[in-house]
Motif scaffolding. Structure first.
Motif, PDB file in Angstrom:
ATOM      1  N   ASN A 141       0.800  -1.239   0.000  1.00 31.65           N
ATOM      2  CA  ASN A 141       0.000   0.000   0.000  1.00 31.65           C
ATOM      3  C   ASN A 141       0.826   1.279   0.000  1.00 31.65           C
ATOM      4  N   VAL A 142       1.970   1.249  -0.684  1.00 32.63           N
ATOM      5  CA  VAL A 142       2.818   2.451  -0.729  1.00 32.63           C
ATOM      6  C   VAL A 142       3.242   2.788  -2.165  1.00 32.63           C
ATOM      7  N   TYR A 143       2.521   2.267  -3.141  1.00 35.38           N
ATOM      8  CA  TYR A 143       2.970   2.413  -4.523  1.00 35.38           C
ATOM      9  C   TYR A 143       2.650   3.781  -5.105  1.00 35.38           C
ATOM     10  N   ASN A 144       3.680   4.429  -5.667  1.00 40.75           N
ATOM     11  CA  ASN A 144       3.517   5.674  -6.409  1.00 40.75           C
ATOM     12  C   ASN A 144       4.142   5.486  -7.786  1.00 40.75           C
ATOM     13  N   PRO A 145       3.318   5.275  -8.832  1.00 40.25           N
ATOM     14  CA  PRO A 145       3.869   4.994 -10.168  1.00 40.25           C
ATOM     15  C   PRO A 145       4.722   6.127 -10.729  1.00 40.25           C
ATOM     16  N   LYS A 146       4.563   7.334 -10.183  1.00 39.26           N
ATOM     17  CA  LYS A 146       5.354   8.471 -10.666  1.00 39.26           C
ATOM     18  C   LYS A 146       6.812   8.398 -10.215  1.00 39.26           C
ATOM     19  N   LYS A 147       7.096   7.504  -9.268  1.00 40.58           N
ATOM     20  CA  LYS A 147       8.457   7.443  -8.719  1.00 40.58           C
ATOM     21  C   LYS A 147       9.162   6.114  -8.992  1.00 40.58           C
ATOM     22  N   LEU A 148       8.636   5.321  -9.913  1.00 43.86           N
ATOM     23  CA  LEU A 148       9.277   4.045 -10.269  1.00 43.86           C
ATOM     24  C   LEU A 148       9.811   4.132 -11.696  1.00 43.86           C
ATOM     25  N   PHE A 149      11.103   3.822 -11.858  1.00 46.51           N
ATOM     26  CA  PHE A 149      11.778   3.972 -13.139  1.00 46.51           C
ATOM     27  C   PHE A 149      12.565   2.707 -13.496  1.00 46.51           C
ATOM     28  N   GLY A 150      12.325   2.177 -14.689  1.00 49.73           N
ATOM     29  CA  GLY A 150      13.198   1.149 -15.233  1.00 49.73           C
ATOM     30  C   GLY A 150      14.271   1.836 -16.057  1.00 49.73           C
ATOM     31  N   VAL A 151      15.528   1.507 -15.800  1.00 52.23           N
ATOM     32  CA  VAL A 151      16.633   2.207 -16.468  1.00 52.23           C
ATOM     33  C   VAL A 151      16.897   1.579 -17.839  1.00 52.23           C
ATOM     34  N   THR A 152      16.487   2.277 -18.886  1.00 54.15           N
ATOM     35  CA  THR A 152      16.735   1.850 -20.265  1.00 54.15           C
ATOM     36  C   THR A 152      17.712   2.800 -20.959  1.00 54.15           C
ATOM     37  N   THR A 153      18.329   3.658 -20.186  1.00 58.53           N
ATOM     38  CA  THR A 153      19.189   4.711 -20.725  1.00 58.53           C
ATOM     39  C   THR A 153      20.359   4.161 -21.528  1.00 58.53           C
ATOM     40  N   LEU A 154      20.823   2.963 -21.206  1.00 59.42           N
ATOM     41  CA  LEU A 154      21.948   2.388 -21.940  1.00 59.42           C
ATOM     42  C   LEU A 154      21.599   2.193 -23.415  1.00 59.42           C
ATOM     43  N   ASP A 155      20.336   1.895 -23.706  1.00 57.77           N
ATOM     44  CA  ASP A 155      19.925   1.728 -25.100  1.00 57.77           C
ATOM     45  C   ASP A 155      20.048   3.044 -25.862  1.00 57.77           C
ATOM     46  N   ILE A 156      19.773   4.147 -25.191  1.00 57.40           N
ATOM     47  CA  ILE A 156      19.912   5.469 -25.805  1.00 57.40           C
ATOM     48  C   ILE A 156      21.387   5.806 -25.992  1.00 57.40           C
ATOM     49  N   VAL A 157      22.187   5.518 -24.982  1.00 58.54           N
ATOM     50  CA  VAL A 157      23.633   5.752 -25.052  1.00 58.54           C
ATOM     51  C   VAL A 157      24.228   5.001 -26.247  1.00 58.54           C
ATOM     52  N   ARG A 158      23.824   3.740 -26.406  1.00 65.62           N
ATOM     53  CA  ARG A 158      24.323   2.944 -27.535  1.00 65.62           C
ATOM     54  C   ARG A 158      23.800   3.479 -28.868  1.00 65.62           C
ATOM     55  N   ALA A 159      22.530   3.841 -28.906  1.00 65.53           N
ATOM     56  CA  ALA A 159      21.945   4.357 -30.147  1.00 65.53           C
ATOM     57  C   ALA A 159      22.689   5.613 -30.616  1.00 65.53           C
ATOM     58  N   ASN A 160      23.003   6.504 -29.684  1.00 64.97           N
ATOM     59  CA  ASN A 160      23.738   7.724 -30.022  1.00 64.97           C
ATOM     60  C   ASN A 160      25.144   7.401 -30.516  1.00 64.97           C
ATOM     61  N   GLU A 255      14.949  22.027 -11.220  1.00 65.18           N
ATOM     62  CA  GLU A 255      14.807  22.640 -12.543  1.00 65.18           C
ATOM     63  C   GLU A 255      13.629  22.044 -13.312  1.00 65.18           C
ATOM     64  N   PRO A 256      12.874  22.870 -14.029  1.00 70.04           N
ATOM     65  CA  PRO A 256      11.776  22.357 -14.862  1.00 70.04           C
ATOM     66  C   PRO A 256      12.281  21.887 -16.221  1.00 70.04           C
ATOM     67  N   GLY A 257      11.471  21.084 -16.892  1.00 69.60           N
ATOM     68  CA  GLY A 257      11.739  20.736 -18.285  1.00 69.60           C
ATOM     69  C   GLY A 257      12.781  19.674 -18.525  1.00 69.60           C
ATOM     70  N   VAL A 258      13.132  18.888 -17.505  1.00 69.76           N
ATOM     71  CA  VAL A 258      14.113  17.810 -17.693  1.00 69.76           C
ATOM     72  C   VAL A 258      13.395  16.594 -18.281  1.00 69.76           C
ATOM     73  N   ILE A 259      13.885  16.097 -19.408  1.00 66.24           N
ATOM     74  CA  ILE A 259      13.236  14.979 -20.095  1.00 66.24           C
ATOM     75  C   ILE A 259      14.212  13.832 -20.299  1.00 66.24           C
ATOM     76  N   GLU A 260      13.789  12.627 -19.950  1.00 65.61           N
ATOM     77  CA  GLU A 260      14.572  11.409 -20.166  1.00 65.61           C
ATOM     78  C   GLU A 260      13.629  10.278 -20.566  1.00 65.61           C
ATOM     79  N   CYS A 261      14.156   9.295 -21.289  1.00 66.42           N
ATOM     80  CA  CYS A 261      13.386   8.076 -21.544  1.00 66.42           C
ATOM     81  C   CYS A 261      13.508   7.144 -20.342  1.00 66.42           C
ATOM     82  N   THR A 262      12.426   6.485 -19.999  1.00 68.69           N
ATOM     83  CA  THR A 262      12.462   5.488 -18.933  1.00 68.69           C
ATOM     84  C   THR A 262      11.334   4.481 -19.127  1.00 68.69           C
ATOM     85  N   TYR A 263      11.527   3.308 -18.566  1.00 70.03           N
ATOM     86  CA  TYR A 263      10.511   2.248 -18.589  1.00 70.03           C
ATOM     87  C   TYR A 263       9.604   2.473 -17.394  1.00 70.03           C
ATOM     88  N   LEU A 264       8.363   2.856 -17.670  1.00 74.99           N
ATOM     89  CA  LEU A 264       7.470   3.276 -16.589  1.00 74.99           C
ATOM     90  C   LEU A 264       6.144   2.534 -16.636  1.00 74.99           C
TER      91      LEU A 264
END
Length: 336
Positions: A141-160, A255-264
């Motif tokens: 009973n403590v779940y907040n979906p706004k604060k759970l992140f799957g880290v997929t950033t490595l796929d972006i790092v590789r793609a770049n 800071e506002p406007g920070v955007i990242e990809c994540t598995y949510l």
């Protein structure tokens, strides 16, 4: 004052990840938890002359939950690279039976000791371990979906990196910020090269070159596993990628406007999630760019799903089919 806990801090990802976090000026307290070798890692990092206080926590036995509780208590951000690494011939799904239990135990510790923390899950298979964390937090009973992140950033790092290598005289990896959507294994990884400034370069490639590039992003982890010849999987690049997302979340506290990809979790409480869910076959979890804030995920940037080309739509269809099974596997593990 920000406390960050790394669960699995003595491992191949955990050590360089902890080093990067130790150097971040926003981190006032760095808490290191692992079931082996973590006192040495903590002592080593504590000699670094950054301002964050460093403590390590090692359980005295398998039954000892005190160390985990102390490491997590009061944490604002928890990063989880814990678990066994991939070896040659192993898929991410091969890791499931081992890592699933580890992740569930850590999620239970988070539920009890820092239920309001941001949680970043690196442990593979991410497509299944993130649902495990979600279901465990729900049961407590403590779940907040706004604060759970799957880290997929490595796929972006590789793609770049990989597209820049095809145009070495014209580009650098930092010239790109490719959106990579879907999941974090094999064909669930969908790089959207047709969008943004990568589109001009991508259009110059032949069909065969495009196919090879996509495949390399999807299976880039295999390159590292094979190159390490049984000695591990991607650790340094994964630590960098995990830190990159953690750094962005810490930045978004102020800071506002920070955007990242994540598995949510595409939960209806998050702006844009319901719209995204309709475009990805009603999947509960999916990786998309999101806007971050001090409260967590502020908004899902789903509009790019309406702009992808026909080839990417085909990749997306395959990813959706595989992801549905991966997600179900994680949910069933907790509920059964």
């Amino acid at each position: 004052m920000v406390k960050v806990t790394v669960c699995g801090a003595a491992g191949g990802i955990g050590q360089p990840l902890s080093l990067l976090l130790k150097l971040n000026s926003k981190v006032s307290e760095l808490s290191l938890f692992d079931v082996v070798n973590v006192p040495g890692v903590g002592a080593d990092l504590s000699h670094i002359c950054s301002d964050s206080k460093t403590q390590s926590f090692l359980p005295s036995s398998r039954e000892d939950k005190t160390a985990l509780a102390e490491s997590l208590k009061g944490s604002n951000l928890v990063v989880i690279p814990a678990g066994v690494p991939r070896k040659p011939g192993m898929t991410r799904d091969d890791l499931f039976n081992i890592n699933a239990g580890i992740i569930k135990g850590l999620a239970e510790g988070i539920a009890e000791n820092c239920p309001d923390a941001f949680v970043l899950v690196i442990s593979n298979p991410v497509n299944s371990t993130v649902p495990i964390v979600a279901e465990t937090l729900k049961k407590n009973n403590v779940y907040n979906p706004k604060k759970l992140f799957g880290v997929t950033t490595l796929d972006i790092v590789r793609a770049n990196t990989f597209i820049s290598q095809l145009f070495p005289s014209d580009t650098k990896p930092t010239d790109f910020n490719i959106n990579v959507i879907g999941g974090h294994s094999g064909e669930t990884i969908v790089p959207l090269y047709s969008l943004g400034n990568s589109g001009d370069y991508y259009s110059k490639l032949s069909s065969e070159e495009k196919s090879k590039l996509i495949n390399r992003v999807q299976f880039g982890g295999d390159e590292v596993v094979q190159a390490k010849n049984g000695a591990g999987s991607a650790t340094l690049s994964m630590a960098y990628a995990g830190y990159k997302l953690a750094e962005s979340i810490l930045k978004a506290f102020d800071e506002p406007g920070v955007i990242e990809c994540t598995y949510l979790n595409l939960d209806s409480s998050i702006k844009g999630a319901a719209e995204a869910k309709k475009l990805v076959g009603d999947l509960e979890f999916f990786s998309l760019p999101v806007e971050l804030s001090k409260e967590g995920i502020k908004e899902v940037k789903y509009e790019l799903l309406t702009k992808i080309n026909e080839d990417e739509k085909k990749l997306l269809s395959v990813a959706i089919d595989q992801l549905s099974k991966n997600i179900e596997k994680g949910v069933k593990f907790v509920n059964n």
